[in-house]
Design an enzyme around this catalytic site. Structure first.
Site, short mmCIF file in Angstrom:
data_model
loop_
_atom_site.label_atom_id
_atom_site.label_comp_id
_atom_site.label_asym_id
_atom_site.label_seq_id
_atom_site.Cartn_x
_atom_site.Cartn_y
_atom_site.Cartn_z
N GLY A 150 -103.82 47.76 -6.41
CA GLY A 150 -102.89 48.01 -7.51
C GLY A 150 -101.69 47.08 -7.56
O GLY A 150 -101.30 46.50 -6.55
N ALA A 151 -101.13 46.96 -8.76
CA ALA A 151 -99.89 46.19 -8.98
C ALA A 151 -98.68 47.08 -8.71
O ALA A 151 -98.80 48.28 -8.48
CB ALA A 151 -99.87 45.67 -10.42
N TRP A 152 -97.47 46.47 -8.77
CA TRP A 152 -96.26 47.20 -8.38
C TRP A 152 -95.52 47.86 -9.56
O TRP A 152 -94.52 48.54 -9.35
CB TRP A 152 -95.29 46.28 -7.63
N ASN A 153 -95.97 47.65 -10.78
CA ASN A 153 -95.14 48.14 -11.90
C ASN A 153 -95.33 49.64 -12.16
O ASN A 153 -94.37 50.33 -12.50
CB ASN A 153 -95.41 47.33 -13.16
N VAL A 230 -103.80 37.48 -13.49
CA VAL A 230 -105.05 36.73 -13.69
C VAL A 230 -105.38 35.85 -12.47
O VAL A 230 -106.52 35.88 -11.98
CB VAL A 230 -105.00 35.90 -14.99
N GLU A 250 -108.20 44.71 -14.44
CA GLU A 250 -107.12 44.98 -15.41
C GLU A 250 -106.05 43.94 -15.15
O GLU A 250 -105.28 44.04 -14.20
CB GLU A 250 -106.55 46.39 -15.18
N CYS A 284 -98.03 45.06 -18.38
CA CYS A 284 -99.10 44.09 -18.69
C CYS A 284 -99.39 43.97 -20.17
O CYS A 284 -99.66 42.88 -20.68
CB CYS A 284 -100.37 44.53 -17.97
N LYS A 455 -111.21 38.71 -23.12
CA LYS A 455 -110.99 37.37 -22.56
C LYS A 455 -110.50 37.47 -21.10
O LYS A 455 -110.98 38.29 -20.33
CB LYS A 455 -110.04 36.59 -23.46
N GLU A 462 -110.51 51.28 -18.34
CA GLU A 462 -110.01 52.47 -17.66
C GLU A 462 -109.77 53.55 -18.71
O GLU A 462 -109.72 53.26 -19.92
CB GLU A 462 -108.72 52.15 -16.89
#
Ligand code: NDP
Length: 488
Positions: A150-153, A230, A250, A284, A455, A462
């Protein structure tokens, strides 16, 4: 709920020290205060967790859907009960405003467990009539061990969006949160255990990209669901290719928001602000390329500027705060560099883009929301993901022209269209190459609607029932009722 000073890994139903012996520090981005020392999972920790998750999978996949759903819905209830405690943790880890976190992070995560808990008993295949003597059917079966990175946002939301459908389908899960925001993944693990999840079914491995790499290359992990940038997504895809894993990606975006001249202008401004300044712009799907019809451009900018300048930049824990701290000083420098670049490239900085000092949070990374006008499509601020509160406004005249410009990007996560003309709204949306589009709003992501990118913004979806397809595999079964024909 008190914050632990030491965060361990969560393996086999309990907190466990890392075998690696390594750890890293976790800081509050707004205050600079050290929040915890976090165990870092090494290769042997990953190995041990895979073995636990395999055992967890054997047990969990044999549990009926109705029982799996009951446990997931219980977890949703506990998430809601602890909403404010979890929201405070999220604010301290991320720097986002407490005005956002209870709903956008915790409720959204609980919704996922409630929604997929409800679907768990309804995972099914199809029946195929092959005449009098035969039929076939399909079974939707779990994949096995799924990993989430996972990302941090939106740390807890991301963990929930991946874990809820994975578990509903009977998989086990190994989740690696970003090292910047590790805390709530461990809390989720405790909640799932409390809700009755068997041990080994949900595991948390803390660590940096190195830990993520060990996970992505592990041959006994069946799927990786990744949320992040990306460039990192490409690395994870390449790693997953080694054992031909299932993947969901994602990834990032540079999404267009198109405002036609017949738009309800205050709503369009509200959407543009939500699409650029919510969570300090660290989202994102943000609509960072705002195309405004030339006839309403000046009126739009004037309203936008005055409303943006009224936003409160402050201590994330203060309920009055609209704009909190960016995730860290490096990211702050990156965002400020883009502001400088925009000016250098010839865009006009109408508002913001300055470092802000917040009393009591002097070590934080606060920036006033920036609005650029006179932007051109080929400027780097209009092509690259900045991931901070920086909006680029461009004007346009013609529908076909704006569609072509909106689509001229390697990303395709999201897009928005503002117009009162229904035919135009649907016509334009049909031509936009983006996975999620909004008409007359922006950035809403209810759990029942699929979310994901076209793209380079992603692979798979999700949310919604379709997410279960990405956490299951299809087995076709041919059944013969007659004799076996044989030419020998
Ligand atoms: P990163 O790509 O830097 O990191 C994402 C995750 O991958 C983190 O847990 C990171 O660990 C881990 N990681 C880093 N290197 C590797 C590797 N080689 N192998 C495996 N895992 C690795 O993204 P950010 O956390 O900076 O998040 C911002 C990005 O995420 C933006 O591009 C944003 O658009 C995107 N995003 C996309 C969303 C979507 O749904 N489409 C939603 C939210 C964000 P660590 O952090 O510990 O280094």
């Amino acid at each position: 709920m008190s914050r632990p000073k030491r965060l361990h890994l969560y393996i086999d139903g309990k907190a466990q020290k890392a075998i690696s012996g390594k750890s890293f520090a976790n800081f509050n981005p707004a205050t600079g205060a050290k929040l915890s020392e976090v165990d870092q999972a090494g290769r042997r920790d990953v190995e041990k967790t895979v073995q636990a998750a395999r055992r967890g999978f054997q047990e969990w996949s044999a549990v009926t859907g109705i029982e799996r759903g009951r446990i997931l819905k219980k977890a949703a209830d506990i998430l809601r009960e602890r909403r404010m405690d979890l929201a405070e943790i999220e604010v301290k880890d991320t720097g986002k405003p407490i005005a956002e976190a209870p709903e956008a992070d915790i409720d959204s995560g609980a919704d996922a467990f409630e929604f997929f808990g409800g679907l768990a008993a309804d995972i099914k295949g199809t029946h195929h009539d092959l005449g009098e003597d035969a039929f076939a059917y399909t079974r939707r079966e779990p994949l096995g061990i799924c990993a989430g990175i996972g990302a941090w946002n939106y740390p807890l939301q991301i963990a929930c969006w991946k874990t809820a459908p994975a578990l509903a389908a009977g998989n086990s899960m190994i989740f690696k949160p970003s090292e910047q925001t590790p805390t709530n993944a461990g809390k989720l693990a405790e909640i799932l255990t409390e809700a009755g999840l068997p041990k080994g079914v949900f595991n948390v491995l803390h660590g940096s990209g190195e830990t993520g790499h060990y996970i992505a290359i592990h041959p006994d992990i069946d799927k990786v669901s990744f949320t992040g940038s990306v460039p990192t997504g490409r690395k994870v895809l390449a790693d997953a290719a080694g054992s031909v894993k299932h993947v969901t990606m994602e990834l990032g975006g540079k999404s267009p928001l198109i405002v036609f001249d017949d738009s309800q202008i205050n709503n369009a401004v509200s959407a543009a602000m939500n699409a650029n300044f919510y969570t300090q712009g660290e989202i994102c799907s943000n609509g960072t390329r705002v195309y405004v019809h030339e006839d309403i451009h000046d009126a739009f900018v004037s309203i936008l500027k005055s409303r943006t300048e009224a936003m409160v930049i402050g201590d994330p824990m203060d309920p009055a705060t609209h704009v909190g701290s960016l995730i860290n000083a490096d990211h702050f420098e990156k965002v400020m560099e883009y502001v400088r670049l925009g000016i250098e490239e010839g865009a006009h900085l109408v508002s913001g883009g300055e470092k802000v000092s917040v009393t009591g949070c002097e070590k934080g990374s606060f920036i006033s929301p920036a609005i650029f006008t006179s932007c051109q499509d080929d400027m780097r601020i209009c092509r690259e993901e900045i991931y901070g509160p920086v909006m680029s406004i461009m004007s346009f005249r013609d529908e076909d022209e704006v569609i072509a410009r909106a689509n001229d990007t390697e990303f395709g996560l999201a897009a928005g269209v503002f117009t009162q003309d229904l035919s135009r709204a649907h016509r334009v949306v049909a031509k936009l190459r983006a996975g999620t589009c909004w008409i007359n709003n922006y950035n809403l992501t209810p759990v029942g609607v699929p979310f994901g990118g076209y793209k380079q913004s992603g692979i798979g979806r999700e949310n919604a029932a379709v997410a279960l397809d990405h956490f299951t595999q299809l087995k076709s079964v041919y059944v013969e009722l007659g004799d076996v024909e044989c030419g020998y």
